[in-house]
Design an enzyme around this catalytic site. Structure first.
Site, short mmCIF file in Angstrom:
data_model
loop_
_atom_site.label_atom_id
_atom_site.label_comp_id
_atom_site.label_asym_id
_atom_site.label_seq_id
_atom_site.Cartn_x
_atom_site.Cartn_y
_atom_site.Cartn_z
N VAL A 155 42.79 37.57 28.47
CA VAL A 155 44.16 37.38 28.47
C VAL A 155 45.13 37.29 29.66
O VAL A 155 45.89 36.39 29.97
CB VAL A 155 44.74 38.41 27.45
CG1 VAL A 155 46.26 38.22 27.37
CG2 VAL A 155 44.20 38.45 25.85
N LYS A 212 36.43 43.51 41.43
CA LYS A 212 36.82 42.08 40.62
C LYS A 212 37.85 41.26 41.34
O LYS A 212 37.78 40.24 41.39
CB LYS A 212 37.43 42.70 39.09
CG LYS A 212 37.52 41.43 38.07
CD LYS A 212 37.83 42.06 36.92
CE LYS A 212 38.01 40.98 35.71
NZ LYS A 212 38.26 41.65 34.54
N GLU A 241 49.38 37.37 22.08
CA GLU A 241 48.85 36.15 22.50
C GLU A 241 47.87 35.73 21.35
O GLU A 241 47.63 36.64 20.51
CB GLU A 241 48.03 36.59 23.68
CG GLU A 241 46.96 37.39 23.77
CD GLU A 241 45.58 37.01 22.92
OE1 GLU A 241 45.39 35.92 22.84
OE2 GLU A 241 44.89 38.09 22.40
N GLU A 257 38.90 32.04 23.01
CA GLU A 257 38.15 31.82 24.07
C GLU A 257 37.36 30.59 23.79
O GLU A 257 36.92 30.20 23.02
CB GLU A 257 37.06 32.89 24.05
CG GLU A 257 37.62 34.40 24.43
CD GLU A 257 36.65 35.71 24.35
OE1 GLU A 257 35.49 35.22 24.74
OE2 GLU A 257 37.02 36.73 23.82
N LYS A 316 50.63 39.47 15.05
CA LYS A 316 49.23 39.48 15.56
C LYS A 316 48.28 39.84 14.95
O LYS A 316 47.35 39.18 14.51
CB LYS A 316 49.06 40.11 17.13
CG LYS A 316 47.54 40.00 17.68
CD LYS A 316 47.25 38.58 17.82
CE LYS A 316 45.90 38.52 18.44
NZ LYS A 316 45.72 38.86 19.93
N LEU A 329 37.70 27.12 7.69
CA LEU A 329 36.69 26.76 6.61
C LEU A 329 35.35 26.30 6.72
O LEU A 329 34.90 25.74 5.89
CB LEU A 329 37.43 26.01 5.45
CG LEU A 329 38.80 26.35 4.92
CD1 LEU A 329 39.31 25.50 3.97
CD2 LEU A 329 38.49 27.94 4.16
N GLY A 362 32.67 36.78 15.20
CA GLY A 362 32.31 37.78 16.12
C GLY A 362 33.44 37.83 17.34
O GLY A 362 34.60 37.24 17.20
N CYS A 418 38.30 39.85 19.12
CA CYS A 418 39.44 39.66 18.44
C CYS A 418 39.23 40.13 17.16
O CYS A 418 39.79 41.02 16.58
CB CYS A 418 40.32 38.40 18.75
SG CYS A 418 41.10 38.42 20.32
N ARG A 458 30.72 39.85 22.90
CA ARG A 458 31.03 40.92 22.19
C ARG A 458 30.90 40.62 20.56
O ARG A 458 31.49 39.83 20.28
CB ARG A 458 32.47 41.28 22.60
CG ARG A 458 32.38 42.08 23.99
CD ARG A 458 34.05 42.22 24.37
NE ARG A 458 34.53 40.73 24.70
CZ ARG A 458 35.88 40.93 25.14
NH1 ARG A 458 36.53 41.95 25.42
NH2 ARG A 458 36.40 39.73 25.74
#
Length: 444
Positions: free
Chosen positions: A11, A35, A149, A153, A202, A248, A255, A258, A325
Site C-alpha cells: 500500500v 529496505k 485503500e 495486488e 473498507k 464469481l 488468499g 486482505c 500470504r
C-alpha cells in the site's frame, strides 16, 4: 503537494510512487534501513508489474525519495500517510502495534500543522485512538483522516490511477478540501464521510467480496453433484446488474493479505460489540475447506497419495504477485506431505518467498512448468499464471507418468483437455469422464 508515506509495503510503496507520478513531492519512509537502501538502489522488494519503471521515472524527476528518518520526512511534508501493516493476531483481531508506533513517531516529529491520514486497514475507532496518541506526544496542531485503500495486488498501479471511488473520512472541511484536491486527478467519484464510516467501508467491501467468492464456490460444489456447469451458472448470474460478474469465478478460495485478515478482523469487531456475524463466519469456514477439494480430487483419481509424485503449478495466492500470504498452496502442499506424497513445485516469481514459509525434503523446486509436470502422477494448477494457460496440452500429457490434471482455477477448456487425453478435474464442472457429446456441443 508534499507527502510523507510511512511504510513501504504494497500500500505505502504503490501509493507513494503513484502520488509522485501525479506531480507531488513524496518521501517514502521505512524503519528498515536495508529496505530503504534497496529502494534507493532502484531495486523493488515486491513484485508488482510496472512499479520499478515508475520508481525510476519519478526518482529521476526528483519527486520521489526514500528514507528511514521519520522526523526529517514529516518535517518536510504537509500530509503524512500512515501505511504500515496491521497483521492478524492469533484471535483474528488486527495488530495495531505498528500503527501505534508510527503515530507516536509522527507526533514527535511534527513541526507545524499536518494532515495525518490512515491508509492502513484498521478497526472502527482506530483513527480516534491514533488522534489520542498524537495528542499525547505533540503540542502542534494536526488533523486526522481515514483514506482506506482498495488496491489489488498484481494490478495495484492500474487500481491507483483508475479507482472505482475514493473514500475520505474526515469531518474537518479544510482538511477534506486538501485531500479532495490531492485525489482529484484520479477520479471525480470521491465519497466524503465520517471517519468511523470510512473505516467500516473498507471492511464491509472486502467482506462482501469474500462472501461472493465463498458463495460461488458453494454453488460450484453443488454443480459437481447435480451435473451443472458453474461457469455457465456464474455467467447467467453475472448479467443481472444487481449481482454483477466480478468475483464469481469458482476455484480453490481466496488468499492474500486482505480478505483473510479483514474477514477475521470484522468478525472480531462484531464480537467486541456483542454481535455474532454468523454469515461471515460461514464465509471463512467455506473458504478454508474449499482448498482441500484439491486433495479430495487427487484421492478420487489416485487413491492413496503415499509415494505419488504430485506437480504443483503456482504458489502465489494470485497471478502477477510474489505474495504467498495465506496462499492456498501452503495448506495444500503441507497436506500432500502429510499424506506421503512427493511434491514438485514451480511458480514464475513466488518460489523464493514460498521457501521461506514451507521448505521440506519432500518438495522438489523446479525451474519451469514442463520440468514440474514431467513424470508426475498428477498435476494441480493452483495459480492461474498466463504461462500455464498457454501450455501445449498434448505435449504436457505426453510428459506425465499419468495424465491427471486438477484445474483449481477453471482455466482450461474441458473439451480441449479431453482431446489431449487428460483425466481432468476442475471446480464445479463435469470432469473428463462425464463430458458427454451433448455437453461438448453446447460448450462449443
Amino acid at each position: 503537494m508534499k507527502l510523507a508515506v510511512i511504510g513501504t509495503g504494497y500500500v505505502g510503496l504503490v501509493s507513494g510512487v503513484c502520488f509522485s507520478d501525479l506531480g507531488n513531492q513524496v518521501i517514502c519512509v521505512d524503519n528498515n534501513p536495508l529496505k530503504v537502501e534497496i529502494l534507493e538502489r532502484g531495486e523493488v522488494p515486491i513484485y508488482e508489474p510496472g512499479l520499478k519503471e515508475l520508481i525510476d521515472k519519478n526518482k529521476a524527476a526528483g519527486r520521489l525519495s526514500f528514507s528511514y528518518d521519520t522526523k526529517s520526512a514529516v518535517e518536510a511534508s504537509d500530509i503524512v500517510l500512515l501505511a504500515v501493516g496491521t497483521p492478524s493476531l492469533p484471535n483474528g483481531e488486527a495488530n495495531l502495534s505498528y500503527i501505534e508506533q508510527a503515530a507516536k513517531d509522527v507526533a514527535e516529529a511534527l513541526n507545524g500543522f499536518k494532515i495525518i491520514a490512515t491508509k492502513s486497514t484498521v478497526p472502527v475507532g482506530t483513527n480516534e485512538h491514533i488522534e489520542r496518541i498524537v495528542s499525547e506526544h505533540t503540542n502542534f496542531p494536526f488533523s486526522i483522516a481515514s483514506i482506506p485503500e482498495f488496491l489489488r495486488e498484481g494490478s495495484a498501479i492500474q487500481d491507483t490511477f483508475n479507482p472505482d471511488r475514493i473514500v475520505l473520512g474526515c469531518l474537518d472541511q479544510e482538511t477534506l478540501n486538501t485531500l479532495i484536491e490531492l485525489h482529484k486527478p484520479l477520479t471525480s467519484n470521491i465519497i466524503t464521510t465520517d471517519i468511523r464510516s470510512a473505516e467500516m467501508i473498507k471492511y464491509a467491501s472486502n467482506a462482501f467480496l469474500a462472501t461472493k467468492i465463498s458463495f460461488i464456490n458453494e454453488i460450484a460444489n453443488i454443480c459437481e453433484k447435480v451435473g451443472a456447469d458453474v461457469t455457465r451458472v456464474a455467467e447467467g448470474m453475472g448479467y443481472d446488474q444487481r449481482i454483477g460478474s466480478s468475483f464469481l469465478q469458482a476455484g480453490i478460495g481466496y488468499g492474500g493479505s486482505c480478505f483473510p485478515k479483514d474477514t477475521e478482523a470484522l468478525i472480531q469487531i462484531a464480537g467486541n460489540v456483542d454481535y455474532e456475524f454468523k454469515l461471515l463466519k460461514s464465509v471463512v469456514e467455506v473458504n478454508k475447506d474449499q482448498r482441500f477439494n484439491i486433495i479430495r480430487k487427487l484421492q478420487e483419481a489416485l487413491g492413496s497419495l503415499q509415494g505419488k509424485n504430485i506437480a504443483i503449478w503456482g504458489l502465489a495466492f494470485k497471478p502477477e504477485t510474489d505474495d504467498i500470504r495465506d496462499a492456498p498452496a501452503i495448506e495444500i502442499i503441507e497436506e500432500l506431505i502429510k499424506l506421503g506424497a512427493n511434491v514438485k513445485a514451480y511458480d514464475p516469481v513466488a518460489t523464493a518467498n514460498f521457501k521461506l514459509k514451507v521448505n521440506h525434503s519432500s518438495i522438489k523446486w523446479c525451474d519451469n512448468a514442463l520440468e514440474t509436470a514431467s513424470q508426475s502422477d498428477a498435476l494441480c494448477l493452483l495459480t492461474e499464471w498466463s504461462e500455464f494457460t498457454r501450455i501445449d496440452l498434448v505435449q504436457l500429457a505426453s510428459l506425465m507418468a499419468r495424465p491427471i490434471l486438477i484445474d483449481g482455477r477453471n482455466v482450461y477448456d474441458p473439451i480441449k483437455v479431453k482431446e489431449a487425453s487428460f483425466i481432468y478435474y476442475s471446480v464445479g464442472r463435469p470432469h473428463s469422464a462425464n463430458i458427454s457429446d451433448s455437453y461438448a456441443e453446447a460448450m462449443s
